[in-house]
Write an enzyme that holds these catalytic residues in place. Structure first.
Site, mmCIF file in Angstrom:
data_model
loop_
_atom_site.group_PDB
_atom_site.id
_atom_site.type_symbol
_atom_site.label_atom_id
_atom_site.label_comp_id
_atom_site.label_asym_id
_atom_site.label_seq_id
_atom_site.Cartn_x
_atom_site.Cartn_y
_atom_site.Cartn_z
ATOM 1 N N CYS A 38 -1.805 4.053 12.518
ATOM 2 C CA CYS A 38 -2.426 5.377 12.535
ATOM 3 C C CYS A 38 -2.507 5.916 13.966
ATOM 4 O O CYS A 38 -2.704 5.159 14.916
ATOM 5 C CB CYS A 38 -3.837 5.300 11.966
ATOM 6 S SG CYS A 38 -3.901 4.715 10.276
ATOM 7 N N LYS A 49 -3.729 1.988 -2.204
ATOM 8 C CA LYS A 49 -3.321 3.018 -1.246
ATOM 9 C C LYS A 49 -4.299 3.141 -0.080
ATOM 10 O O LYS A 49 -5.471 2.771 -0.189
ATOM 11 C CB LYS A 49 -3.162 4.362 -1.950
ATOM 12 C CG LYS A 49 -4.443 4.950 -2.496
ATOM 13 C CD LYS A 49 -4.177 6.248 -3.243
ATOM 14 C CE LYS A 49 -3.623 7.305 -2.316
ATOM 15 N NZ LYS A 49 -3.420 8.592 -3.008
ATOM 16 N N ASN A 52 5.469 -2.194 8.768
ATOM 17 C CA ASN A 52 5.195 -0.855 8.282
ATOM 18 C C ASN A 52 6.484 -0.049 8.447
ATOM 19 O O ASN A 52 7.502 -0.580 8.888
ATOM 20 C CB ASN A 52 4.041 -0.232 9.083
ATOM 21 C CG ASN A 52 3.258 0.784 8.277
ATOM 22 O OD1 ASN A 52 3.820 1.462 7.416
ATOM 23 N ND2 ASN A 52 1.972 0.918 8.565
ATOM 24 N N THR A 53 6.467 1.219 8.122
ATOM 25 C CA THR A 53 7.698 2.004 8.140
ATOM 26 C C THR A 53 8.227 2.253 9.550
ATOM 27 O O THR A 53 7.477 2.331 10.518
ATOM 28 C CB THR A 53 7.477 3.369 7.464
ATOM 29 O OG1 THR A 53 6.370 4.023 8.087
ATOM 30 C CG2 THR A 53 7.206 3.206 5.979
ATOM 31 N N ASN A 93 8.926 9.331 4.338
ATOM 32 C CA ASN A 93 7.711 9.993 3.869
ATOM 33 C C ASN A 93 6.809 10.330 5.041
ATOM 34 O O ASN A 93 6.788 9.634 6.059
ATOM 35 C CB ASN A 93 6.977 9.119 2.846
ATOM 36 C CG ASN A 93 5.922 8.225 3.476
ATOM 37 O OD1 ASN A 93 4.788 8.653 3.703
ATOM 38 N ND2 ASN A 93 6.298 6.989 3.781
ATOM 39 N N SER A 129 0.821 -1.204 0.000
ATOM 40 C CA SER A 129 0.000 0.000 0.000
ATOM 41 C C SER A 129 0.859 1.259 0.000
ATOM 42 O O SER A 129 1.888 1.336 0.671
ATOM 43 C CB SER A 129 -0.897 0.003 1.230
ATOM 44 O OG SER A 129 -1.598 1.219 1.354
ATOM 45 N N THR A 189 8.876 0.186 -1.642
ATOM 46 C CA THR A 189 9.700 1.266 -2.198
ATOM 47 C C THR A 189 10.377 0.875 -3.507
ATOM 48 O O THR A 189 10.590 1.729 -4.377
ATOM 49 C CB THR A 189 10.748 1.698 -1.153
ATOM 50 O OG1 THR A 189 10.064 2.139 0.019
ATOM 51 C CG2 THR A 189 11.620 2.828 -1.670
ATOM 52 N N GLY A 216 9.335 -5.025 3.629
ATOM 53 C CA GLY A 216 10.333 -4.133 4.190
ATOM 54 C C GLY A 216 11.661 -4.319 3.481
ATOM 55 O O GLY A 216 12.423 -5.224 3.800
ATOM 56 N N GLY A 239 0.803 11.325 4.891
ATOM 57 C CA GLY A 239 -0.373 11.576 5.727
ATOM 58 C C GLY A 239 -1.669 11.003 5.206
ATOM 59 O O GLY A 239 -2.745 11.571 5.424
#
Length: 303
Positions: A130, A45, A192-193, A69, A21, A266, A243, A72
């Protein structure tokens, strides 16, 4: 012929390769580069209940072997997705999965319920990284109680395959994964990041408008691989690894660590055809090593 079919509790993938995503749009943007039918699935997304403008610019920055990034979750909301995007992508010959985000539990539940009604969306990926506005901005996914609350609530409203995407910004990723499993997740995806930042030494100011942002790319792979290995040992549900994956070898490593499938993020920005190349590379690896079924690789780490 190598069997590449992966079954994740009711969700069948033709191969273990999906796209992550936020890095693949809605799939339409990549059709000039990739035959989507060659992929196990695409995760579109992040989608929220209401429209979001995202954060101010600048919100992306290059880093050594990666990127930051703070976009948001910019999107036009779930109703726009249902009315405008879904009709265009529903007949892709692959699994189309929607990443669902929110700032409170009610928003998560409402968005998930709307997507539940879409016949050709077989799964959602719940973004629990989130910020929970009712807890001062702390992400849902950084505490066991937080993740249990949101996953349990969404599970009651959503009746198809539920993937929970885990944050790496925690002390014990295995405990968080077990909490998601106990609350009703069908699978977990990670990572996730990672939280990071960049500073402009000349101006002495942060590079990103929000000061901090999510770090992704090849630089996070060792952390992601370690966390996937830990989680795969801790839960009974399937694990989806992501990742820093940018080659078939990377993907194989995640499978050996215990992932049943992988997502490419990425690397799509570097080579828009990388996902299909990796899918083919996995088959070539299996042929070279006389592996008849890709499922034989899952958890095959010799340690």
């Amino acid at each position: 012929m190598v069997n590449t079919v992966i079954k994740l509790k009711g969700l069948t993938l033709k191969n273990p390769v999906m796209t992550a995503s936020g890095t693949f749009g809605y799939g339409e943007e990549y059709t000039d580069f990739v035959d989507l039918s060659e992929l196990g699935g695409i995760v579109v997304k992040g989608t929220t209940l209401n429209s979001r403008e995202g954060n101010p610019y600048p919100r992306m920055a290059e880093t050594p072997k990666g990127m930051l990034n703070c976009v948001g979750l910019q999107n036009k909301g779930v109703d726009y997705f249902i009315e405008t995007i879904y009709p265009r992508i529903k007949d892709f010959d692959t699994n189309v999965i929607v990443n669902v985000s929110g700032s409170n539990i009610d928003d998560y539940v409402a968005a998930a319920a709307k997507i539940d009604a879409l016949e050709k969306i077989p799964a959602i990926e719940l973004n629990v990284s989130c910020p929970n506005v009712k807890q001062g901005g702390m992400a849902f996914g950084v505490t066991c109680s937080g993740i249990e609350q949101v996953v349990k609530a969404v599970r009651e409203a959503y009746h198809k395959h539920l993937i929970v995407k885990l944050s790496p910004n925690v002390t014990n990723i295995a405990e968080i994964a077990k909490a998601a499993e106990a609350a009703g997740a069908d699978s977990v995806s990670l990572i996730n990041t990672l939280l990071g930042m960049a500073i402009d030494a000349e101006t002495r100011k942060p590079v990103l408008s929000m000061v901090t942002g999510g770090l992704s790319g090849a630089c996070v792979k060792p952390v992601a691989l370690r966390m996937v290995w830990q989680v795969a040992k801790a839960v009974k549900i399937p694990v989806i690894g992501l990742g820093g994956i940018s080659s078939a070898t990377d993907a194989i490593e995640f499978l050996l660590a215990g992932a049943s499938a992988i997502e490419i993020g990425t690397a799509n920005f570097i080579d828009p055809a990388i996902s299909a190349k990796i899918a083919k590379g996995i088959v070539e690896y299996c042929e070279h090593h006389q592996v008849n079924d890709v499922n034989e690789l899952i958890g095959g780490l010799i340690a």
